[in-house]
Scaffold this motif. Structure first.
Motif, PDB file in Angstrom:
ATOM      1  N   ARG A 146      20.458  30.028  -5.339  1.00  0.00           N
ATOM      2  CA  ARG A 146      19.384  30.686  -4.590  1.00  0.00           C
ATOM      3  C   ARG A 146      19.732  32.142  -4.337  1.00  0.00           C
ATOM      4  O   ARG A 146      18.886  33.035  -4.504  1.00  0.00           O
ATOM      5  CB  ARG A 146      19.148  29.961  -3.268  1.00  0.00           C
ATOM      6  CG  ARG A 146      18.094  30.642  -2.395  1.00  0.00           C
ATOM      7  CD  ARG A 146      17.956  29.998  -1.035  1.00  0.00           C
ATOM      8  NE  ARG A 146      19.205  30.091  -0.276  1.00  0.00           N
ATOM      9  CZ  ARG A 146      19.372  29.579   0.941  1.00  0.00           C
ATOM     10  NH1 ARG A 146      18.385  28.933   1.532  1.00  0.00           N
ATOM     11  NH2 ARG A 146      20.518  29.705   1.563  1.00  0.00           N
ATOM     12  N   GLY A 153      11.681  23.895 -10.146  1.00  0.00           N
ATOM     13  CA  GLY A 153      12.430  25.079 -10.545  1.00  0.00           C
ATOM     14  C   GLY A 153      11.525  26.033 -11.289  1.00  0.00           C
ATOM     15  O   GLY A 153      11.732  26.329 -12.462  1.00  0.00           O
ATOM     16  N   CYS A 154      10.480  26.519 -10.593  1.00  0.00           N
ATOM     17  CA  CYS A 154       9.438  27.303 -11.270  1.00  0.00           C
ATOM     18  C   CYS A 154       9.807  28.770 -11.436  1.00  0.00           C
ATOM     19  O   CYS A 154       9.116  29.499 -12.148  1.00  0.00           O
ATOM     20  CB  CYS A 154       8.120  27.187 -10.501  1.00  0.00           C
ATOM     21  SG  CYS A 154       8.140  28.013  -8.889  1.00  0.00           S
ATOM     22  N   GLY A 155      10.893  29.244 -10.772  1.00  0.00           N
ATOM     23  CA  GLY A 155      11.256  30.642 -10.898  1.00  0.00           C
ATOM     24  C   GLY A 155      10.119  31.554 -10.499  1.00  0.00           C
ATOM     25  O   GLY A 155       9.493  31.377  -9.448  1.00  0.00           O
ATOM     26  N   ASP A 210      10.815  26.087  -5.967  1.00  0.00           N
ATOM     27  CA  ASP A 210      11.989  26.819  -6.405  1.00  0.00           C
ATOM     28  C   ASP A 210      12.880  27.083  -5.201  1.00  0.00           C
ATOM     29  O   ASP A 210      12.422  27.028  -4.038  1.00  0.00           O
ATOM     30  CB  ASP A 210      11.594  28.140  -7.067  1.00  0.00           C
ATOM     31  CG  ASP A 210      12.723  28.717  -7.908  1.00  0.00           C
ATOM     32  OD1 ASP A 210      12.909  28.224  -9.035  1.00  0.00           O
ATOM     33  OD2 ASP A 210      13.416  29.634  -7.426  1.00  0.00           O
ATOM     34  N   SER A 241      11.439  34.832  -5.777  1.00  0.00           N
ATOM     35  CA  SER A 241      10.834  34.417  -7.043  1.00  0.00           C
ATOM     36  C   SER A 241       9.471  33.776  -6.796  1.00  0.00           C
ATOM     37  O   SER A 241       8.502  34.032  -7.520  1.00  0.00           O
ATOM     38  CB  SER A 241      11.751  33.417  -7.756  1.00  0.00           C
ATOM     39  OG  SER A 241      12.973  34.001  -8.102  1.00  0.00           O
ATOM     40  N   SER A 269      10.734  20.648 -15.901  1.00  0.00           N
ATOM     41  CA  SER A 269      11.950  21.212 -15.323  1.00  0.00           C
ATOM     42  C   SER A 269      12.836  21.706 -16.462  1.00  0.00           C
ATOM     43  O   SER A 269      13.699  20.996 -16.967  1.00  0.00           O
ATOM     44  CB  SER A 269      12.699  20.156 -14.484  1.00  0.00           C
ATOM     45  OG  SER A 269      13.760  20.753 -13.778  1.00  0.00           O
ATOM     46  N   VAL A 286      16.740  24.436 -15.540  1.00  0.00           N
ATOM     47  CA  VAL A 286      17.044  24.225 -14.121  1.00  0.00           C
ATOM     48  C   VAL A 286      18.230  23.276 -13.947  1.00  0.00           C
ATOM     49  O   VAL A 286      19.200  23.578 -13.243  1.00  0.00           O
ATOM     50  CB  VAL A 286      15.811  23.654 -13.393  1.00  0.00           C
ATOM     51  CG1 VAL A 286      16.127  23.384 -11.928  1.00  0.00           C
ATOM     52  CG2 VAL A 286      14.624  24.598 -13.531  1.00  0.00           C
TER      53      VAL A 286
END
Length: 1024
Positions: A731, A787-789, A810, A815, A853, A856
């Motif tokens: 993170r 974990g979409c960034g 995320d 982000s 995903s 990630v």
């Protein structure tokens, strides 16, 4: 489409005097006959069959009753019996014109066209040489006159149907016109009013004329005539059925189906309309409904060949290949002569059914027998070719299609779909020269056809032959510039291509095509960066700048003065492709990057020189460079001299604002080319001033958008705690360096159903064909992006999958803020963004149809732990895309990481700049130098993600196979960035067309370590 051409018989009047039976027995017979007709006409033929058969045992003797019995036989689907009863009526009372008209229609329905035409002529003779009405009512009663008039109309209509059966459309229309002139009543005495019988005869004739117009291709006239016919008699089933056929031809399938269902509700044994219903269901992707309709046809008419073939096809599509084979074998048993060519289509369908059931030997035998009977059927050669391909013999498949071509006249080449199939096989087999010759031959036949050019380009792209695809796809975009798929193919043909720049050879048309592509929403601009760089580097000015040393000193001063003096900078400022590229995507070419880095220095020196006017062209160029630097997060190298000059420029801008003066626009653009403007404490003041368009755009991107993201961060919900130490470290990295900073994702113009998307990706997988019927939830899938960034995958899911509802989570709020702003800019309202740790998601208690995903799990302490969480969130019918770093393909990354560790560069902006400088200075053969080919090397956050990540793991394909087995997940296939990889697999392992063997993929990766580009992207589903 199948039509019911014999649209009814002559309506039967009552009350005429006849010879024959009378008294109570006749009256009882009349009641029984009336009951049978009532059951027939009300759509209850099963109930009518038994009393009808009882009547056949003791048939009536008078002509009117025999004609009524003929009507019952027609509705019940017994054409031979219809003829027999009508013939008996005519023998009983030869002078009855209506008897002859009924007989004429019965003959035609039974396929005895010539007999029908002769009977119709006899009916017309018995109505009077000039038709009824010429002698007035005194020649007979009003009822007799009306009967003769109706008989004449139906006789003309029978002749029209006979002509129709012979293909004589003009003569058929003339016969209908003659009938309608009688129906109009111009020769009818005024005291005689049209009867119900006359109105029905008129409606049926209008329906027949509509059918003629439909077959002539005059759809609008046919539609109007059908409407008129149905306005006279709205419940005539044959007319309803034929009107449905017209609607289907016009592509109005929903209306056609409704009309056809209405027709068969009135007349359940209307075989042509039942066949149409089955066909409509089949092409709507509803094979089970189609199967039911086709079975109803065969129950009435077991010899209906078209229906038998369609039924076999529908059964095969629905997965019932053994039943499909049985239907074909039953049809073959009805044609006992082994040399009858009529067996050919049944043999072809039998082969297709057996091929679907993996009975290769049986399919081969069926196809060979079909070709023995009909050697020139290219479709069967095509099926045989596919059979050879599926059984791992592509060379035999090619030769089969070659045989289909052999012996054909020069003016009758192989049908285009089969030539495309041959081209596809040649590409898959790697037979380049033959494939190019075949493609040229195809294109030569229709050189200006966009559809054809796209098809050829798509086949070359499928084989990974981008150079061969490019000329065809460029022609496709010129011929059809508004079709998104053409631009998607164009981008694919040029994705990561290195086009010659310095050597010239690039035509201006390609430059124009690239510029147009950057403006298309379906094109992801970053994929064109290298191709654009190749074109741009044809510029002598950019080549000159790229050749300057990093710290040119006085030489750079001289260069600056020279470029200003000879107008070279103005030329760059007017280069629309250069400006568009700088604004749309990071530059991914080291030579162009070096040229732009020097150009930025030149513009800085020019601004600090004496008396330089703030020219719009230079301002535009500098603002575009500032947008590029913001996109790549200022990864361009800086010299100490630039740093010192920048401090002077900042003070000059601050001084102007302190004097309540507006700083020069060129100065603001230059500041934005070195530092993000939103971090300057005077950014808010800049926003209050009025600026030229290019500066206003720059301020929007560098100030307004980041400030909006900061506000969004405060609003984002947090769904789970984040306590795992690795999660906390990851993170922190993405809070400092959100990745990637994207501008567009290649949005499709229209979302597609999940089932269609997956079928296109994995055509060999046994997936539901009709989600609304077969798979609950797939018509409006719930999607999790874990974990979409910065949101590219979430935006892709929401815009690609029809009716998708997306939860995107995320670790990084920064982000997520970028993702949220971008999704709002695109108008996507079906995405819910939230902060969460994947490890904790199971506590939400939610289940999803699709889970995504990618990139990630390998950043987790234990990837299997994360995968278990995601597996638990899948619905029973759900699918999941997961992505892991490939240990084989990441070897250059590991070499680069060791190289970086030896030099001790930190993951800061300055450290990343030094890393890139050192790697670019390595010789081409050095193991770490290969990372310079990655697009991620050309941005600050991207480069940190690529080379200096806080935590990452790599896996192998055997590890992935074990993980899927442990979690009871079925491997559907890889999503491959490069189609050439699929072509390589098919060539290496033709026995596995579905490409689902991870063991074979492992062998292929060992032979070609970079085929996955560093990342496995696997689609899986729960095992059933």
């Amino acid at each position: 489409m199948t039509t019911d051409t014999a649209t009814g018989t002559a309506s039967l009047p009552t009350g005429q005097s006849t010879t024959g039976q009378s008294g109570p027995d006749h009256q009882a017979l009349g009641h029984r006959l009336a009951r049978v007709l009532e059951l027939c006409r009300s759509g209850r033929p099963e109930e009518a069959e038994e009393p009808y058969r009882a009547l056949c045992g003791t048939p009536p003797q008078d002509a009117a009753d025999l004609l009524s019995l003929a009507e019952a036989a027609r509705i019940l689907g017994h054409p031979a019996e219809t003829v027999a009863w009508a013939e008996a009526a005519v023998r009983r009372q030869p002078d009855r014109a209506d008897g002859w008209s009924v007989l004429a229609l019965a003959f035609i329905a039974a396929g005895r066209t010539d007999d029908g035409y002769a009977a119709a002529a006899e009916a017309l003779r018995r109505t009077g040489a000039n038709g009824p009405g010429t002698n007035g009512p005194e020649a007979g009663g009003a009822g007799e006159h009306a009967a003769k008039e109706a008989a004449a109309i139906q006789a003309h209509r029978a002749q029209a149907l006979a002509r129709l059966r012979r293909g004589q459309l003009a003569e058929a229309a003339a016969a209908c016109d003659a009938a309608l002139r009688i129906a109009d009543g111009t020769a009818r005495p005024s005291q005689i009013q049209p009867t119900q019988t006359l109105r029905q005869a008129q409606a049926e004739t209008l329906g027949t004329l509509a059918l003629v117009r439909m077959l002539e291709g005059r759809a609008e006239e046919a539609e109007a005539l059908f409407r008129r016919a149905l306005s006279h008699r709205p419940l005539l089933p044959e007319i309803l059925g034929n009107h449905a056929s017209l609607l289907a031809r016009l592509g109005r399938d929903a209306e056609a189906l409704e009309q056809a269902e209405q027709a068969v509700a009135l007349r359940p044994r209307l075989t042509g309309t039942l066949h149409l219903i089955g066909t409509l269901h089949h092409r709507a992707g509803q094979p089970e409904s189609a199967i039911a309709a086709f079975h109803r046809v065969l129950a009435v008419d077991p010899g209906h060949l078209d229906t038998r073939l369609r039924l076999a096809d529908s059964l095969r599509v629905a997965g019932h290949w053994e039943e499909a084979a049985g239907v074909c074998r039953d049809g073959l048993a009805r044609i006992p002569n082994p040399n009858d060519p009529g067996r050919t289509p049944l043999l072809a369908n039998l082969g297709a059914a057996l091929q679907t059931g993996r009975d290769a030997a049986g399919a081969l035998e069926a196809y060979r027998e079909a070709l023995r009977l009909s050697p020139d059927l290219p479709e069967i050669h095509n099926n045989l070719a596919r059979l050879h391909q599926e059984t791992g013999n592509p060379d035999a498949a090619i030769e089969e299609l070659r045989r289909a071509t052999a012996g054909r006249p020069a003016n009758q080449p192989l049908p285009l779909p089969l030539r495309r199939a041959l081209l596809s096989l040649l590409i898959a087999a790697g037979r380049t020269a033959e494939a190019e010759a075949e493609a040229f031959g195809i294109a030569r036949t229709a050189p200006e056809d966009a559809e054809l050019c796209f098809g050829i380009a798509a086949l070359f792209l499928q084989g990974g032959w981008r150079d061969q695809a490019l000329p065809y796809v460029r022609k496709a975009v010129r011929l059809a510039p508004d079709l998104p798929r053409n631009w998607i193919a164009f981008a694919e043909a040029l994705r990561d291509a290195m086009l010659p720049g310095a050597d010239g050879g690039m035509d201006e048309g390609l430059r124009a095509d690239l510029l147009a592509a950057l403006g298309r929403p379906e094109v992801e601009a970053s994929g064109l960066s290298r191709a654009i760089a190749g074109v741009l580097m044809a510029s002598p000015t950019l080549r000159y700048l790229a050749a300057l040393p990093e710290d040119a000193g006085p030489a750079l001063d001289d260069a600056s003065r020279a470029l200003l003096a000879d107008g070279s900078l103005a030329g760059l400022a007017e280069d629309a492709l250069l400006l568009a590229h700088l604004r749309a995507a990071p530059v991914c070419d080291p030579t162009l990057e070096r040229a732009l880095t020097r150009l930025r220095q030149v513009l800085m020196l020019a601004l600090t020189g004496p008396g330089l006017p703030d020219r719009p062209a230079w301002r535009t160029l500098c603002a575009a460079i500032a947008e590029q630097c913001f996109l790549n997060e200022y990864v361009f190298a800086e010299t100490d001299g630039e740093f010192q000059v920048l401090a002077v420029l900042v003070r000059a801008a601050e001084a102007a604002l302190d004097r309540n003066e507006q700083p020069p626009a060129m100065l603001v653009a230059l500041l934005g080319a070195y530092r993000p403007l939103y971090r300057w404490d005077r950014a808010a003041a800049l926003q209050t001033l009025s600026w030229p368009e290019e500066i206003a755009r720059l301020l929007d991107r560098q100030v307004a958008e980041p400030l909006a993201e900061a506000a969004i961060q405060a609003e984002l919900p947090a769904l789970t705690p984040i306590s795992n130490p690795v999660s906390v470290g990851v993170r922190a990295q993405y809070e400092e360096n959100p990745y990637p900073r994207w501008m567009n994702t290649g949005l499709l113009p229209e979302a597609v159903p999940l089932s269609r998307f997956l079928h296109a990706l994995f055509p060999h997988a046994a997936l539901p064909a009709s989600p609304a019927w077969d798979t609950p939830g797939w018509d409006a899938p719930a999607v999790l992006v874990a974990g979409c960034g910065t949101g590219r995958e979430a935006v892709w899911a929401a815009s690609t999958l029809k009716n998708a509802r997306v939860l995107a989570v995320d670790l990084s709020r920064r982000s997520l803020a970028y993702a949220t702003r971008q999704s709002r800019r695109l108008g996507l309202k079906s995405i819910e963004f939230a902060q969460a740790d994947l490890l904790e998601l199971g506590a939400l208690g939610r289940r999803f149809d699709v889970i995504h995903s990618v990139g990630v799990l390998h950043h987790m302490e234990d990837p299997m732990a994360g995968l278990r969480v995601l597996r638990g969130m899948m619905r029973p019918h759900g699918v999941m895309e997961i992505g892991f770093y490939s240990a084989a393909a990441r070897r250059p990354i590991l070499a680069a990481r060791h190289f970086i560790a030896e030099r001790g560069h930190p993951p800061t902006l300055d450290g990343i700049r030094h890393v890139r400088r050192d790697i670019l200075a390595l010789p081409e053969g050095h193991p770490a130098r290969a990372v310079a080919h990655s697009p991620d090397f050309y941005g600050t956050s991207a480069c940190r993600d690529l080379l200096m990540h806080v935590h990452e793991l790599h896996v192998t394909l055997p590890w992935l196979a074990d993980a899927l087995a442990a979690l009871k997940l079925e491997f559907l296939g890889f999503r491959l960035a490069d189609p050439a990889v699929a072509a390589l697999y098919r060539k290496r392992f033709p026995e596995d067309p579905a490409m689902t063997s991870l063991a074979r993929w492992d062998r292929l990766e060992a032979e070609h370590p970079m085929i996955f580009g560093g990342l496995y992207q696997a689609w899986v589903r729960a095992r059933t």
